[in-house]
Design an enzyme around this catalytic site. Sequence first.
Site: not given
Length: 137
Positions: A30, A93, A99, A101
């Site tokens: 990230d 979001q 996705h 994390h």
Amino acid sequence: MENCIFCRIASGEIPSQTVYEDDYFRAILDLSPASKGHTLILPKKHFKDVTELDETYAAKILPLAAKIGQAMKTKLGCAGFNIVQNNGEAAGQTVMHYHMHIIPRYADGPQMVIWEPKESNPDEQAQIASLLSEALK
């Protein structure tokens, strides 16, 4: 979706620090990490959120998250990890491409992914359970 930044990253069009890739997913670090090693798992196929995720991807992503989490514990020395997946703007979001994390948690690190438990009302709980049960039939 050609304008989806996560589609472009997952396809390799936009460079990233990739930690894992297969035919279904690209896992990247990230750019705005919550902690050292914070990783995103991006499907290579576009799904807006978990409600659109097909069964093949759904069956593969949790074992991949566990594999990445174990690698974080082994190689980064984290004490644990959070698996976080947000659906919709109200849930946090920010990119409308499903996705997940994987956030390493270190001993004595900052608190995150927490909430204060509230008191519940038994009548309200029964009403909510009934509504959801009916919708899931």
